[in-house]
Design an enzyme around this catalytic site. Structure first.
Site, PDB file in Angstrom:
ATOM      1  N   LEU A   3     -24.340   5.780 -13.737  1.00  0.00           N
ATOM      2  CA  LEU A   3     -23.804   4.699 -14.561  1.00  0.00           C
ATOM      3  C   LEU A   3     -24.746   3.497 -14.627  1.00  0.00           C
ATOM      4  O   LEU A   3     -24.487   2.548 -15.370  1.00  0.00           O
ATOM      5  CB  LEU A   3     -22.420   4.274 -14.053  1.00  0.00           C
ATOM      6  CG  LEU A   3     -21.331   5.349 -14.136  1.00  0.00           C
ATOM      7  CD1 LEU A   3     -20.000   4.815 -13.635  1.00  0.00           C
ATOM      8  CD2 LEU A   3     -21.190   5.883 -15.560  1.00  0.00           C
ATOM      9  N   ARG A   4     -25.809   3.508 -13.809  1.00  0.00           N
ATOM     10  CA  ARG A   4     -26.926   2.550 -13.878  1.00  0.00           C
ATOM     11  C   ARG A   4     -26.594   1.121 -13.456  1.00  0.00           C
ATOM     12  O   ARG A   4     -27.502   0.355 -13.152  1.00  0.00           O
ATOM     13  CB  ARG A   4     -27.531   2.524 -15.273  1.00  0.00           C
ATOM     14  CG  ARG A   4     -28.034   3.870 -15.785  1.00  0.00           C
ATOM     15  CD  ARG A   4     -29.071   4.491 -14.880  1.00  0.00           C
ATOM     16  NE  ARG A   4     -29.733   5.655 -15.500  1.00  0.00           N
ATOM     17  CZ  ARG A   4     -30.299   6.627 -14.818  1.00  0.00           C
ATOM     18  NH1 ARG A   4     -30.293   6.603 -13.500  1.00  0.00           N
ATOM     19  NH2 ARG A   4     -30.885   7.634 -15.445  1.00  0.00           N
ATOM     20  N   ASP A  12     -29.655  11.122  -4.478  1.00  0.00           N
ATOM     21  CA  ASP A  12     -30.052  11.808  -5.711  1.00  0.00           C
ATOM     22  C   ASP A  12     -31.077  11.008  -6.508  1.00  0.00           C
ATOM     23  O   ASP A  12     -30.973   9.795  -6.658  1.00  0.00           O
ATOM     24  CB  ASP A  12     -28.842  12.063  -6.600  1.00  0.00           C
ATOM     25  CG  ASP A  12     -29.226  12.825  -7.847  1.00  0.00           C
ATOM     26  OD1 ASP A  12     -29.660  13.974  -7.731  1.00  0.00           O
ATOM     27  OD2 ASP A  12     -29.121  12.244  -8.946  1.00  0.00           O
ATOM     28  N   ASN A  33     -28.391   5.561  -7.039  1.00  0.00           N
ATOM     29  CA  ASN A  33     -29.735   5.047  -7.335  1.00  0.00           C
ATOM     30  C   ASN A  33     -29.697   3.933  -8.379  1.00  0.00           C
ATOM     31  O   ASN A  33     -30.268   4.020  -9.463  1.00  0.00           O
ATOM     32  CB  ASN A  33     -30.680   6.176  -7.761  1.00  0.00           C
ATOM     33  CG  ASN A  33     -30.187   6.962  -8.967  1.00  0.00           C
ATOM     34  OD1 ASN A  33     -29.003   6.925  -9.305  1.00  0.00           O
ATOM     35  ND2 ASN A  33     -31.094   7.671  -9.614  1.00  0.00           N
ATOM     36  N   ASP A  79     -24.820  15.366 -14.418  1.00  0.00           N
ATOM     37  CA  ASP A  79     -26.058  14.636 -14.134  1.00  0.00           C
ATOM     38  C   ASP A  79     -26.388  13.730 -15.319  1.00  0.00           C
ATOM     39  O   ASP A  79     -27.553  13.581 -15.714  1.00  0.00           O
ATOM     40  CB  ASP A  79     -27.218  15.580 -13.813  1.00  0.00           C
ATOM     41  CG  ASP A  79     -28.422  14.847 -13.203  1.00  0.00           C
ATOM     42  OD1 ASP A  79     -28.281  13.653 -12.871  1.00  0.00           O
ATOM     43  OD2 ASP A  79     -29.494  15.464 -13.082  1.00  0.00           O
TER      44      ASP A  79
END
Length: 428
Positions: free
Chosen positions: A59-60, A150, A90, A303
């Site tokens: 989802l950043r 990940d 991440n 992903d």
């Protein structure tokens, strides 16, 4: 909350029947139901599934809101039939503390389109050197149960062992991005005939398979749970199959793009096909489909990896790796698994809702479509056929490998605890 009567839906692909939603739960399932004052949705034989659960979404937010935000990502999820997504760690800053995972969790609550369960980092800063605050993230308001670096592999065997031991205390799971870094330095695509012909650095299958082999043995040694992210090779399938035959507590996921696309597409040098792990061979694709059908691979996970236009509209070597997937996942699974006779719709519900919810301990999701259960549901027009048009995506990014490709199926409605988030293909 108003009542909703879904009339004539094929629950998990079965015979048409009615489903009555009231107060956020399924009140009744059966023929010829009626409810005074209920909003009626004419399903006309569309397939009704439990709300989909994605164990692997990027989802950043925080940090890369130019690619995606929790709001836009959950809108994309609702458009794709998802009611629960697990957000990878991440971000910037990395989700390696209770504070960051709680921030993501609260943003998910505020969005209202989909439940968001943050995934915590295994190591501080995803650097692979020191365990992150696993216990604190689990005890936080976010209640983290899944941990993953990940994007990077937990390549140190001692760190991986310690993580597996730690999460046993609360029945958590470590989700591994299986990639031996020394074997993939400079890798641009799958190592094989195509990479040799194109002169691009190869990402060998053994880089994935060697880590999976190590980690299933570590999980067996410490008696813990390990989950394999985006499994992509026929050899990896055989290792997981062997591990399960030994009783090792391992689960695995496959992405929709690894079920459909092959490394032959890289001949176009279109960076939309650049992804990690890379697109593999036709033999690998067929092995992945068979493994998903027979249960060796447990689930489908998207992903979903959104990127801004400039990170993909460039030369191959400079392009970012990743593809968006939330809004096309179910269509790709219909094309590759249902359309080929490898799975029926009950099998799709198992791989895309029941099992991912179980692995991630997503309370209230992945439940049967029956009386008394939470009304997390998605309605699918399985007869629809049409080209993928990223211009209509709810995601902030457009890096789909399916643009212009005709795919079957279209999600028309999604309900989160009885509240419609998608109606007639439009977000509410």
């Amino acid at each position: 909350m108003s009542k909703t009567l879904i009339r004539g839906a094929k629950v998990l692909g079965g015979e048409p029947q009615d489903v009555l939603i009231d107060g956020g739960v399924v009140e009744a399932v059966g023929p010829n139901l009626s409810a005074e004052g209920a909003e009626v949705v004419e399903a006309d034989g569309k397939v009704l599934l439990p709300g989909l659960v994605d164990l692997h979404t990027h989802l950043r937010e925080p940090g890369r809101e130019d690619s995606e935000t929790v709001l836009t990502g959950t809108r994309a999820a609702a458009s794709g039939g998802y009611t629960n997504v697990f957000a990878m760690a991440n971000t910037f800053p990395v989700a390696d503390t209770a504070g960051v995972v709680e921030q993501v969790w609260r943003l998910g609550q505020e969005s209202g389109y989909c439940d968001v369960q943050p995934i915590g980092a295994v190591t501080v800063g995803l650097e692979g050197a020191k365990l992150a605050e696993l216990g604190a993230m689990h005890e936080s308001a976010a209640g983290v149960t899944v941990f993953s670096d990940d994007g990077k592999c937990v390549h140190d065997a001692v760190i991986m062992r310690r993580a597996l031991e730690y999460v046993k205390a609360f029945n958590g799971v470590v989700a591994q991005h299986a990639q031996e870094p020394r074997l993939t330095e400079g890798a641009q695509m799958n190592e094989g005939v195509v990479s040799a012909e194109l002169g691009l650095g190869g990402w060998p299958a053994v880089a994935e398979e060697s880590i999976i082999a190590r980690d299933v043995l570590l999980a067996e040694h410490v008696g813990s749970r390990v989950h394999i992210c985006h499994l992509s090779t026929a050899g990896s399938v055989e290792i997981v199959r062997w591990a399960k035959s030994r009783g090792i507590d391992v689960t695995a996921e496959v992405t929709p793009h690894h079920l459909l696309l092959t490394d032959e597409l890289v001949r176009s040098y279109n960076p939309v096909y650049k992804v990690n792990p890379p697109l593999r061979t036709e033999r690998d694709v067929m092995a992945l489909r068979e493994a998903l059908a027979d249960g060796t691979i447990d689930i489908v996970a998207t992903d979903h990896a959104p990127h801004p236009h400039e990170d993909k509209d460039c030369e191959w070597a400079a392009a970012a790796m990743g593809m968006v997937g939330l809004e096309t996942a179910l269509s790709v699974v219909q094309a590759t698994m249902v359309g080929t006779g490898l799975l029926d719709w009950a099998g799709v519900a198992d791989r895309m809702s029941f099992k991912p919810a179980k692995i991630g301990q997503a309370t209230g999701h992945g439940r049967p479509v029956s009386a008394g259960e939470p009304a997390n549901l998605t309605l699918v027009d399985t007869e629809y056929r049409g080209p993928v048009d990223p211009a209509g995506f709810a995601s902030r990014s457009r890096n789909t490998p399916y643009e212009g490709r005709e795919l079957p199926g279209r999600v028309t409605h999604t309900w989160l605890r009885g509240k419609a988030t998608l109606v007639d293909g439009k977000l509410t």
